[in-house]
Motif scaffolding. Structure first.
Motif, PDB file in Angstrom:
ATOM      1  N   ILE A   1      11.003   8.307 -15.329  1.00  0.00           N
ATOM      2  CA  ILE A   1      12.104   8.523 -14.136  1.00  0.00           C
ATOM      3  C   ILE A   1      11.420   8.056 -13.086  1.00  0.00           C
ATOM      4  O   ILE A   1      12.175   7.219 -12.200  1.00  0.00           O
ATOM      5  N   VAL A   2      10.258   8.150 -12.413  1.00  0.00           N
ATOM      6  CA  VAL A   2       9.536   7.663 -11.085  1.00  0.00           C
ATOM      7  C   VAL A   2       9.681   6.163 -11.078  1.00  0.00           C
ATOM      8  O   VAL A   2      10.050   5.469 -10.258  1.00  0.00           O
ATOM      9  N   LEU A   3       9.146   5.662 -12.487  1.00  0.00           N
ATOM     10  CA  LEU A   3       8.941   4.179 -12.391  1.00  0.00           C
ATOM     11  C   LEU A   3      10.362   3.577 -12.549  1.00  0.00           C
ATOM     12  O   LEU A   3      10.642   2.528 -11.830  1.00  0.00           O
ATOM     13  N   ARG A   4      11.157   3.952 -13.032  1.00  0.00           N
ATOM     14  CA  ARG A   4      12.616   3.169 -13.266  1.00  0.00           C
ATOM     15  C   ARG A   4      13.496   3.576 -11.988  1.00  0.00           C
ATOM     16  O   ARG A   4      14.088   2.477 -11.494  1.00  0.00           O
ATOM     17  N   TYR A   5      13.358   4.749 -11.483  1.00  0.00           N
ATOM     18  CA  TYR A   5      14.456   5.260 -10.374  1.00  0.00           C
ATOM     19  C   TYR A   5      13.658   5.015  -9.060  1.00  0.00           C
ATOM     20  O   TYR A   5      14.252   4.642  -8.004  1.00  0.00           O
TER      21      TYR A   5
ATOM     22  N   TYR B   1       0.889  -1.076  -0.106  1.00  0.00           N
ATOM     23  CA  TYR B   1       0.067   0.038   0.051  1.00  0.00           C
ATOM     24  C   TYR B   1       0.809   1.333  -0.021  1.00  0.00           C
ATOM     25  O   TYR B   1       0.733   2.035  -0.950  1.00  0.00           O
ATOM     26  N   ARG B   2       1.933   1.473   0.926  1.00  0.00           N
ATOM     27  CA  ARG B   2       2.453   2.589   1.145  1.00  0.00           C
ATOM     28  C   ARG B   2       3.238   2.876  -0.245  1.00  0.00           C
ATOM     29  O   ARG B   2       3.409   3.930  -0.633  1.00  0.00           O
ATOM     30  N   PRO B   3       4.253   1.980  -0.541  1.00  0.00           N
ATOM     31  CA  PRO B   3       4.830   2.122  -1.890  1.00  0.00           C
ATOM     32  C   PRO B   3       3.971   2.700  -3.209  1.00  0.00           C
ATOM     33  O   PRO B   3       4.325   3.300  -3.999  1.00  0.00           O
ATOM     34  N   LEU B   4       2.882   1.987  -3.207  1.00  0.00           N
ATOM     35  CA  LEU B   4       2.044   2.365  -4.318  1.00  0.00           C
ATOM     36  C   LEU B   4       1.430   3.814  -4.126  1.00  0.00           C
ATOM     37  O   LEU B   4       1.346   4.786  -5.034  1.00  0.00           O
ATOM     38  N   VAL B   5       1.144   4.084  -2.746  1.00  0.00           N
ATOM     39  CA  VAL B   5       0.758   5.586  -2.375  1.00  0.00           C
ATOM     40  C   VAL B   5       1.784   6.761  -3.026  1.00  0.00           C
ATOM     41  O   VAL B   5       1.583   7.716  -3.721  1.00  0.00           O
ATOM     42  N   ARG B   6       3.058   6.185  -2.502  1.00  0.00           N
ATOM     43  CA  ARG B   6       4.278   7.068  -2.917  1.00  0.00           C
ATOM     44  C   ARG B   6       4.316   7.407  -4.391  1.00  0.00           C
ATOM     45  O   ARG B   6       4.560   8.315  -4.905  1.00  0.00           O
ATOM     46  N   LEU B   7       4.061   6.247  -5.132  1.00  0.00           N
ATOM     47  CA  LEU B   7       4.195   6.263  -6.515  1.00  0.00           C
ATOM     48  C   LEU B   7       3.049   7.162  -7.196  1.00  0.00           C
ATOM     49  O   LEU B   7       3.372   7.994  -7.896  1.00  0.00           O
TER      50      LEU B   7
ATOM     51  N   THR C   1      -2.985  -0.192 -12.780  1.00  0.00           N
ATOM     52  CA  THR C   1      -4.088   0.630 -12.357  1.00  0.00           C
ATOM     53  C   THR C   1      -3.967   1.861 -11.785  1.00  0.00           C
ATOM     54  O   THR C   1      -4.434   2.907 -12.133  1.00  0.00           O
ATOM     55  N   VAL C   2      -2.922   1.809 -10.717  1.00  0.00           N
ATOM     56  CA  VAL C   2      -2.573   3.242 -10.043  1.00  0.00           C
ATOM     57  C   VAL C   2      -2.020   4.001 -11.238  1.00  0.00           C
ATOM     58  O   VAL C   2      -2.403   5.539 -11.161  1.00  0.00           O
TER      59      VAL C   2
END
Length: 175
Positions: free
Chosen positions: A130-134, A23-29, A71-72
């Motif tokens: 950038i967000v997805l890769r790093y 949950y938390r990593p997906l919210v940060r994403l 989905t996110v």
């Protein structure tokens, strides 16, 4: 990431496990893509609800995290499109203020640090790459799949975004 007994789990147990772990990593994403914690939390919660609904038809339970990420990202894109439409209509509906308020300036100083401000100047695809890769630490192939692009396009968006960040952050620290 395979989950023990995931194929045997029902929707409640599987989604609960995924929620606790991711949950938390997906919210940060989502926050990095949207710049809005409240909307990010709603999008992630909606993604879990959608996964729960679709659980009986999910062919490979080990792909559930990938389903959540897609989905996110997709719902974040939709929220950004909606936000742009609303802002465009608001801009034409009433004239903007002459100057930002003191409160807005103070909130800006508290809310934005140098790196996030630079990241936000990037075009959407570069920012996503950038967000997805790093940040999310996804491979080029995973990022390409999530963004619906080729690996070459992901490489290009990532390289351009990284170069723009280096230039922006380098210019900001030189003064």
């Amino acid at each position: 990431m395979p989950y023990p007994r995931a194929a045997q789990w029902g929707a409640d147990e599987a989604v609960t496990h995924l929620f606790v772990v991711h949950y938390r990593p997906l919210v940060r994403l989502a926050v990095l893509l949207l710049h809005d914690l409240g909307t990010a939390e709603e999008i992630v919660q909606d993604a879990y609800v959608a996964l729960h609904r679709r659980w009986p038809w999910l062919r490979d339970s080990d792909r559930a995290l990938s389903y959540l990420r897609v989905t996110v990202v997709n719902r974040s894109r939709s929220a950004l499109r909606h936000r742009r439409v609303v802002q465009a209509h608001l801009a034409t509906a009433r004239p903007g203020p002459d100057a930002p308020s003191a409160e807005a300036g103070a909130l800006d100083l508290l809310r934005y640090d140098t790196v996030l401000a630079a990241l936000r100047t990037l075009p959407a695809r570069q920012r996503e790459a950038i967000v997805l890769r790093y940040y999310a630490d996804l491979s080029e192939a995973e990022t390409a799949e999530l963004m619906g692009l080729s690996r070459g396009a992901v490489k290009s968006h990532t390289a351009r975004g990284a170069a723009a960040l280096r230039q922006t952050l380098g210019a900001g620290s030189a003064g």
